[in-house]
Write a protein that holds these residues in place. Sequence first.
Motif, PDB file in Angstrom:
ATOM      1  N   MET A   1      56.098  36.829  73.614  1.00  0.00           N
ATOM      2  CA  MET A   1      55.151  37.846  74.035  1.00  0.00           C
ATOM      3  C   MET A   1      53.745  37.282  74.201  1.00  0.00           C
ATOM      4  O   MET A   1      53.017  37.652  75.120  1.00  0.00           O
ATOM      5  N   GLU A   2      53.376  36.356  73.332  1.00  0.00           N
ATOM      6  CA  GLU A   2      52.035  35.764  73.441  1.00  0.00           C
ATOM      7  C   GLU A   2      51.918  34.945  74.724  1.00  0.00           C
ATOM      8  O   GLU A   2      50.892  35.005  75.416  1.00  0.00           O
TER       9      GLU A   2
ATOM     10  N   GLU B   1      59.831  34.735  64.997  1.00  0.00           N
ATOM     11  CA  GLU B   1      58.889  33.759  65.554  1.00  0.00           C
ATOM     12  C   GLU B   1      59.059  33.629  67.066  1.00  0.00           C
ATOM     13  O   GLU B   1      58.080  33.563  67.815  1.00  0.00           O
ATOM     14  N   GLY B   2      60.308  33.603  67.501  1.00  0.00           N
ATOM     15  CA  GLY B   2      60.579  33.442  68.926  1.00  0.00           C
ATOM     16  C   GLY B   2      60.078  34.611  69.749  1.00  0.00           C
ATOM     17  O   GLY B   2      59.515  34.429  70.841  1.00  0.00           O
TER      18      GLY B   2
ATOM     19  N   LEU C   1      67.247  42.891  75.112  1.00  0.00           N
ATOM     20  CA  LEU C   1      66.094  42.215  74.516  1.00  0.00           C
ATOM     21  C   LEU C   1      64.985  42.026  75.543  1.00  0.00           C
ATOM     22  O   LEU C   1      63.802  42.223  75.238  1.00  0.00           O
ATOM     23  N   SER C   2      65.352  41.651  76.774  1.00  0.00           N
ATOM     24  CA  SER C   2      64.343  41.469  77.817  1.00  0.00           C
ATOM     25  C   SER C   2      63.619  42.774  78.110  1.00  0.00           C
ATOM     26  O   SER C   2      62.402  42.800  78.317  1.00  0.00           O
ATOM     27  N   GLN C   3      64.369  43.879  78.114  1.00  0.00           N
ATOM     28  CA  GLN C   3      63.753  45.184  78.333  1.00  0.00           C
ATOM     29  C   GLN C   3      62.813  45.554  77.188  1.00  0.00           C
ATOM     30  O   GLN C   3      61.738  46.111  77.415  1.00  0.00           O
ATOM     31  N   PHE C   4      63.223  45.232  75.958  1.00  0.00           N
ATOM     32  CA  PHE C   4      62.354  45.491  74.800  1.00  0.00           C
ATOM     33  C   PHE C   4      61.031  44.740  74.958  1.00  0.00           C
ATOM     34  O   PHE C   4      59.948  45.288  74.720  1.00  0.00           O
ATOM     35  N   ILE C   5      61.132  43.462  75.332  1.00  0.00           N
ATOM     36  CA  ILE C   5      59.933  42.630  75.472  1.00  0.00           C
ATOM     37  C   ILE C   5      59.023  43.188  76.555  1.00  0.00           C
ATOM     38  O   ILE C   5      57.798  43.284  76.382  1.00  0.00           O
TER      39      ILE C   5
ATOM     40  N   GLY D   1      63.031  34.197  76.139  1.00  0.00           N
ATOM     41  CA  GLY D   1      61.815  33.393  76.088  1.00  0.00           C
ATOM     42  C   GLY D   1      60.931  33.676  77.282  1.00  0.00           C
ATOM     43  O   GLY D   1      61.272  34.497  78.152  1.00  0.00           O
ATOM     44  N   PRO D   2      59.801  33.013  77.366  1.00  0.00           N
ATOM     45  CA  PRO D   2      58.817  33.313  78.415  1.00  0.00           C
ATOM     46  C   PRO D   2      59.264  32.920  79.812  1.00  0.00           C
ATOM     47  O   PRO D   2      58.603  33.285  80.790  1.00  0.00           O
TER      48      PRO D   2
END
Length: 352
Positions: A347-348, A341-342, A228-232, A217-218
């Motif tokens: 990212m937004e 959705e998450g 996952l954090s690296q992907f984001i 999450g943000p």
Amino acid sequence: MGSIIDNSLYLEDVKYVANLDLPWDKLKDKSVLLSGATGLIGSFLVDVIMLRNREYGMNTRIVALGRKEETVRERFPYCFDEEWFEFIKQDLNEPVVLSDQMKASFVLHLASNTHPLQYSTDPIGTIMTNVIGTKSMLDVAVSCGAERFLLASSNEIYGENRGDVELFYESYCGYIDCNTLRAGYPEGKRCAEALCQAYISAKGLDAVIARLTRSYGPTMKMTDSKALSQFIKKGLDGEDIVLKSEGTQYYSYSYVADSVSGLLTVLLKGETGGAYNIADEKSDVRLKELAGAIAQHVGKEVIFELPDAVEAAGYSKATKARLDGSKLKTLGWSMKYDIIEGIARTMEILRG
């Protein structure tokens, strides 16, 4: 980027959790002592409690333990002038000593090394925060007569899937090779859970265990080295998504708002001694599908790259780690955001 609490979409998430139908009165006029206040989970939880203080007069005092005051001030610039918030400088490998005037109604141990690079570069710290740190927090809970202690544990305690189940239920226990560098994290969490049971039996402490799955999450830190954090981060930077394996790993994930709503459900409604998975099958996904979804979201490609030796040493070898969340659902918890959705929401918000 300004303070995350000023982001309207993030604030929407905080308000969602703060407005859940939970027995919030248990926290009214009480104090919450927590470690890991600036982490992904802890920081969101602090924002939720502070919002309830402002809008619902809950008068819940937060006492945040941490090694660096500047880190806490940077994350919570709006908290230090509030009467409900206090910071105490503390190394959890040392005994936690509170003043005679300070009592903690609820003690939450949320601090931990939580990503692969930390496991491989700080293996001793990884173990000690989960073992000695847990003991320090349990001791202070006993000394101040806390009503309840909560341990944030992990899906990692289940070890390897033996091939006999599809989902890990709370009594499942798979194989962990303890003679590896990587074992420090899951074995440390297993020991931390055992310590909780010991304190329940020997000290009469009321303790519960929240088993978090791969949370995101943000509120994640930019130093987070989880896949996952690296992907984001790659997606936010407009780069191709780098996958450092074949991507067939099948895991459960949870958006931070859902992780914290689950944690609060365990804290306020869980049975003494109980361990609860915070997970829902609608956020289970294979790693390559996750990488592909993020790449598609930002109009980029997925590329494959072998990890270096330091990275590889910290990576989980588990190929399937999906959690059964049905026990927590009996307490009324439900997941709001599925994985797609998450990710989009994360990212937004991080784009500001």
